[in-house]
Design a protein around this motif. Structure first.
Motif, short mmCIF file in Angstrom:
data_model
loop_
_atom_site.label_atom_id
_atom_site.label_comp_id
_atom_site.label_asym_id
_atom_site.label_seq_id
_atom_site.Cartn_x
_atom_site.Cartn_y
_atom_site.Cartn_z
N GLU A 1 -7.55 37.99 -112.20
CA GLU A 1 -7.33 37.21 -110.98
C GLU A 1 -6.69 36.07 -110.97
O GLU A 1 -6.63 35.19 -111.76
N CYS A 2 -6.21 35.59 -109.77
CA CYS A 2 -5.46 34.30 -109.57
C CYS A 2 -5.45 33.80 -108.04
O CYS A 2 -6.03 34.60 -107.24
N LEU A 3 -5.06 32.69 -107.87
CA LEU A 3 -5.11 32.17 -106.40
C LEU A 3 -3.84 32.11 -105.75
O LEU A 3 -2.77 31.76 -106.25
N LEU A 4 -3.66 32.49 -104.34
CA LEU A 4 -2.61 32.45 -103.42
C LEU A 4 -2.94 31.28 -102.82
O LEU A 4 -4.03 31.27 -102.07
N THR A 5 -2.26 30.26 -102.59
CA THR A 5 -2.36 29.07 -101.90
C THR A 5 -1.30 28.84 -100.92
O THR A 5 0.00 29.06 -101.32
N LEU A 6 -1.45 28.49 -99.59
CA LEU A 6 -0.50 28.25 -98.62
C LEU A 6 -1.10 26.74 -98.04
O LEU A 6 -2.30 26.66 -97.83
N THR A 7 -0.15 26.09 -98.01
CA THR A 7 -0.29 24.69 -97.49
C THR A 7 0.61 24.36 -96.10
O THR A 7 1.66 24.49 -96.04
N GLU A 8 0.09 24.01 -94.95
CA GLU A 8 0.88 23.69 -93.87
C GLU A 8 1.53 22.31 -93.88
O GLU A 8 0.64 21.42 -94.22
N VAL B 1 2.75 20.19 -91.69
CA VAL B 1 2.58 19.18 -90.77
C VAL B 1 1.10 18.49 -91.01
O VAL B 1 0.94 17.44 -91.15
N THR B 2 0.19 19.60 -90.91
CA THR B 2 -1.19 19.00 -90.81
C THR B 2 -1.82 19.08 -92.42
O THR B 2 -2.98 18.66 -92.39
N ARG B 3 -1.14 19.64 -93.47
CA ARG B 3 -1.71 19.68 -94.66
C ARG B 3 -2.85 20.64 -94.95
O ARG B 3 -3.49 20.47 -95.84
N PHE B 4 -2.86 21.63 -93.71
CA PHE B 4 -4.30 22.59 -93.90
C PHE B 4 -3.74 23.32 -94.87
O PHE B 4 -2.95 24.17 -95.22
N GLU B 5 -4.93 23.63 -95.70
CA GLU B 5 -4.73 24.72 -96.93
C GLU B 5 -5.74 26.08 -96.73
O GLU B 5 -6.57 25.87 -96.17
N VAL B 6 -4.95 26.83 -97.20
CA VAL B 6 -5.38 28.33 -97.23
C VAL B 6 -5.22 28.79 -98.74
O VAL B 6 -4.31 28.90 -99.35
N ILE B 7 -6.46 29.33 -99.24
CA ILE B 7 -6.75 29.61 -100.55
C ILE B 7 -7.19 31.01 -100.46
O ILE B 7 -8.37 31.21 -99.97
N ARG B 8 -6.78 32.11 -101.22
CA ARG B 8 -7.00 33.32 -101.30
C ARG B 8 -7.20 33.91 -102.96
O ARG B 8 -6.28 33.39 -103.47
N LEU B 9 -8.25 34.56 -103.19
CA LEU B 9 -8.40 35.01 -104.54
C LEU B 9 -8.02 36.37 -104.37
O LEU B 9 -8.31 37.45 -103.63
N ILE B 10 -6.85 36.57 -105.33
CA ILE B 10 -6.11 37.98 -105.21
C ILE B 10 -6.18 38.57 -106.64
O ILE B 10 -6.32 37.97 -107.58
N PRO B 11 -6.38 40.10 -106.65
CA PRO B 11 -6.44 40.55 -108.05
C PRO B 11 -5.53 40.37 -109.12
O PRO B 11 -5.88 40.42 -110.27
N ASP B 12 -4.10 40.15 -108.89
CA ASP B 12 -3.03 39.75 -109.67
C ASP B 12 -2.21 39.19 -109.33
O ASP B 12 -1.94 38.91 -108.08
N LYS B 13 -1.30 38.67 -110.15
CA LYS B 13 0.05 37.90 -109.73
C LYS B 13 1.24 39.15 -109.56
O LYS B 13 2.00 39.09 -110.68
#
Length: 312
Positions: free
Chosen positions: A187-194, A196-208
């Motif tokens: 498993e690995c992490l998928l990270t998204l960063t906005e 302007v606001t630096r808002f972070e979204v992190i999701r645990l996904i099965p594989d890369k």
């Protein structure tokens, strides 16, 4: 005008005090003669002799050992008294262990000390935490990398990205990356960063893989606004255009600084999930995401990404 005087950081040393003891007690030289031999001011020798006088049975003599001991004691009282207290030490140490930067910790007692003082206390070892425990310990400057075009471009180049996105003047433009936990297929992490606001979204996904990334993005489109996505040239992002309808811009090869916001957030995640982490849970990932979105940022005058997202 006198020919001999003491310059700064030129205090009498212990060997010089031993010379004074021999010349004063045995050779019976005057303070002015001793000052001439040592290149010091006569008043300095006079003060030194008075400092090291010891009372014997019948007379007083100068003792270099006694003078050196008193000199060490007096040096301990030099300088301004430190403002560091046990309560202050505890608050700073707890803040560092809670993954807060010194700038954020300083806001709780601003006006008492400055940021440079906190770094000085840390470097001198006066605190219960060490320098390497900081969120971003800076040891040396990173080398500047040259921008090179990727061998297999997957889509639009970052050079085609509009100025509105570059200037961070509009909401909804994201930077994306994956964070690997172990080298083994896991498993690995998928990270998204906005941006302007630096808002972070992190999701645990099965594989890369591109399939796992696209599946996670498709579910996120129901919750988030995607006006554009900036990605690196990893193969897992080769088919982003199939998952989202917004433009996808790809950075130059070996130029992670073009997604600097997302890279900095990945470093914050590493504080909780360092390389080699065998397993994690969605609950733990959600906890890290919440912590990051409620972490005060200096660029926002210590408001949090969550507050910026809400327009606070």
């Amino acid at each position: 005008m006198q020919d001999h005087y003491n310059t700064r950081c030129k205090e009498l040393t212990y060997p010089e005090r031993q010379c004074i003891e021999r010349w004063h007690n045995k050779d019976k030289l005057s303070n002015r003669q001793i000052a001439l031999l040592l290149g010091k001011a006569p008043q300095t020798i006079n003060n030194e002799v008075l400092l090291g006088l010891v009372q014997l049975k019948t007379k007083t003599k100068y003792s270099s050992r006694r003078a050196q001991e008193l000199h060490k004691v007096n040096k301990q009282h030099c300088g301004r008294k430190s403002k560091l207290s046990s309560d202050l030490n505890q608050k700073i140490s707890e803040g560092v262990r809670d993954k807060q930067s010194l700038e954020v910790i300083l806001q709780s007692f601003i006006g008492l000390v400055c940021l440079k003082t906190l770094y000085n206390w840390l470097e001198k070892g006066w605190l219960d935490v060490k320098y390497h425990e900081l969120l971003y310990p800076h040891y040396k400057k990173a080398k500047k990398l040259r921008k090179t075009q990727p061998k297999r471009p997957f889509g639009l180049s970052i050079e085609e990205r509009p100025e509105e996105i570059n200037n961070r003047s509009g909401f909804g433009h994201w930077e994306i990356d994956t964070v690997i936990l172990t080298r083994a297929k896991n498993e690995c992490l998928l990270t998204l960063t906005e941006r302007v606001t630096r808002f972070e979204v992190i999701r645990l996904i099965p594989d890369k893989s591109a399939r796992s990334v696209n599946t996670a993005l498709q579910s996120l489109q129901e919750q988030l606004v995607f006006k554009s996505i900036t990605s690196d040239n990893g193969r897992e992002f080769a088919k982003l255009g199939e998952a989202v309808t917004c433009p996808v811009y790809y950075c130059h090869a070996y130029a992670s600084f073009e997604r600097g916001t997302n890279e900095n957030h990945n470093r914050m995640i590493r504080r909780f999930l360092p390389k080699g982490t065998i397993k994690t849970t969605s609950q733990e990932v959600a906890k890290i995401e919440t912590w990051m979105n409620n972490y005060p940022r200096k660029m926002f005058k210590y408001r949090t990404p969550s507050q910026m997202l809400q327009g606070g």
